[in-house]
Design a protein around this motif. Structure first.
Motif, PDB file in Angstrom:
ATOM      1  N   THR A  21      35.602  17.173  -6.929  1.00 38.03           N
ATOM      2  CA  THR A  21      36.269  18.441  -7.244  1.00 38.03           C
ATOM      3  C   THR A  21      35.545  19.195  -8.356  1.00 38.03           C
ATOM      4  O   THR A  21      35.854  20.351  -8.607  1.00 38.03           O
ATOM      5  CB  THR A  21      37.722  18.208  -7.679  1.00 38.03           C
ATOM      6  N   ASP A  63      27.423  26.643  -2.989  1.00 38.26           N
ATOM      7  CA  ASP A  63      28.654  26.876  -2.248  1.00 38.26           C
ATOM      8  C   ASP A  63      29.254  25.510  -1.949  1.00 38.26           C
ATOM      9  O   ASP A  63      28.774  24.791  -1.066  1.00 38.26           O
ATOM     10  CB  ASP A  63      28.370  27.656  -0.965  1.00 38.26           C
ATOM     11  N   ALA A 103      32.919  24.596  -1.918  1.00 40.55           N
ATOM     12  CA  ALA A 103      34.375  24.556  -1.817  1.00 40.55           C
ATOM     13  C   ALA A 103      34.866  23.401  -0.944  1.00 40.55           C
ATOM     14  O   ALA A 103      35.976  22.911  -1.138  1.00 40.55           O
ATOM     15  CB  ALA A 103      34.905  25.883  -1.277  1.00 40.55           C
ATOM     16  N   ASN A 104      34.037  22.946   0.001  1.00 42.50           N
ATOM     17  CA  ASN A 104      34.476  21.906   0.950  1.00 42.50           C
ATOM     18  C   ASN A 104      33.436  20.812   1.119  1.00 42.50           C
ATOM     19  O   ASN A 104      32.855  20.659   2.200  1.00 42.50           O
ATOM     20  CB  ASN A 104      34.779  22.550   2.313  1.00 42.50           C
ATOM     21  N   LEU A 127      34.519  22.887  -8.490  1.00 40.61           N
ATOM     22  CA  LEU A 127      33.698  23.201  -7.324  1.00 40.61           C
ATOM     23  C   LEU A 127      34.324  24.352  -6.560  1.00 40.61           C
ATOM     24  O   LEU A 127      35.499  24.317  -6.199  1.00 40.61           O
ATOM     25  CB  LEU A 127      33.575  21.988  -6.398  1.00 40.61           C
ATOM     26  N   THR A 128      33.538  25.385  -6.323  1.00 41.07           N
ATOM     27  CA  THR A 128      33.962  26.542  -5.541  1.00 41.07           C
ATOM     28  C   THR A 128      32.751  27.033  -4.763  1.00 41.07           C
ATOM     29  O   THR A 128      31.648  26.514  -4.927  1.00 41.07           O
ATOM     30  CB  THR A 128      34.447  27.700  -6.457  1.00 41.07           C
ATOM     31  N   ASP A 129      32.944  28.039  -3.975  1.00 43.53           N
ATOM     32  CA  ASP A 129      31.814  28.741  -3.389  1.00 43.53           C
ATOM     33  C   ASP A 129      31.319  29.749  -4.415  1.00 43.53           C
ATOM     34  O   ASP A 129      32.041  30.113  -5.345  1.00 43.53           O
ATOM     35  CB  ASP A 129      32.225  29.458  -2.104  1.00 43.53           C
ATOM     36  N   ASP A 130      30.088  30.191  -4.263  1.00 43.75           N
ATOM     37  CA  ASP A 130      29.484  31.214  -5.134  1.00 43.75           C
ATOM     38  C   ASP A 130      29.369  30.786  -6.590  1.00 43.75           C
ATOM     39  O   ASP A 130      29.552  31.598  -7.496  1.00 43.75           O
ATOM     40  CB  ASP A 130      30.258  32.541  -5.043  1.00 43.75           C
TER      41      ASP A 130
END
Length: 191
Positions: A62, A50, A52-53, A120-123
């Protein structure tokens, strides 16, 4: 219960419960705003990222371009069987992930996956399927290469930490039940 049966049941129950207590099937690691969660079933290691941030020295990252895993026991081969879009085309070799990429320290008990950078994202889910050997996924060691877009220069730390195992509630319940059984048998024997 006969005396012989008691002598067999108590140690077997205790051994089974203690053995299960060491077999957690999940682990979580947080590092610079990114959460890494591992789980496993049989010969498949699942890694969810995860991201995203990201924070800290990963705050400008990124994309993810490299992933190293070790401390998973023995195996003869491994394949990437699930990944975020674009990740199934990643190459896997048996090198240690370093600042130079997946090029140093060939070792048959390490894997290094790399390829086109993934947003890059969550999940973000990766699944590695291992064959041969004896795997132990309770606390895998992870390294990751974060980037800004498609830049060849990594951003910040590679990390380099083991994901600590988290026993499931059922594991604690079985351990307590086994200890209660042993205690009950000991009390009965003493009276």
């Amino acid at each position: 219960m006969s005396s012989i049966l008691k002598r067999i049941v108590a140690p077997v129950a205790l051994a089974a419960c203690l053995g299960m207590a060491g077999n957690a099937n999940a682990g979580v690691l947080e590092f610079q705003g990114v959460t890494f969660t591992t789980s496993f079933m049989a010969n498949v290691l699942r890694l969810e990222i995860d991201a995203a941030n990201p924070t800290g020295d990963w705050s400008t990252a990124t994309t993810l371009g490299m992933l190293g895993i070790k401390d998973v026991g023995s195996f003869s081969s491994v394949s990437l069987t699930a990944a975020p879009p674009g990740g199934l085309s990643w190459t896997i070799n048996n090198n240690e992930l370093s600042a130079n990429g997946c090029v140093n320290g060939a070792n048959p008990m390490k894997i290094c996956a790399f390829g086109s950078h993934l947003a890059l994202t969550d999940d973000m889910v990766f699944e590695f399927t291992f064959t041969g050997g004896t795997q132990d996924f309770t606390s895998p060691h992870l390294k990751v290469g974060m980037y800004e877009g498609d830049s060849p220069d990594k951003v910040g730390s590679l990390m380099s930490l083991n994901v600590p195992a988290i026993p499931e509630p059922e594991t604690y319940g079985m351990l307590l039940a086994g200890l209660a059984l042993v205690g009950a048998l000991a009390r009965k024997r003493a009276s």
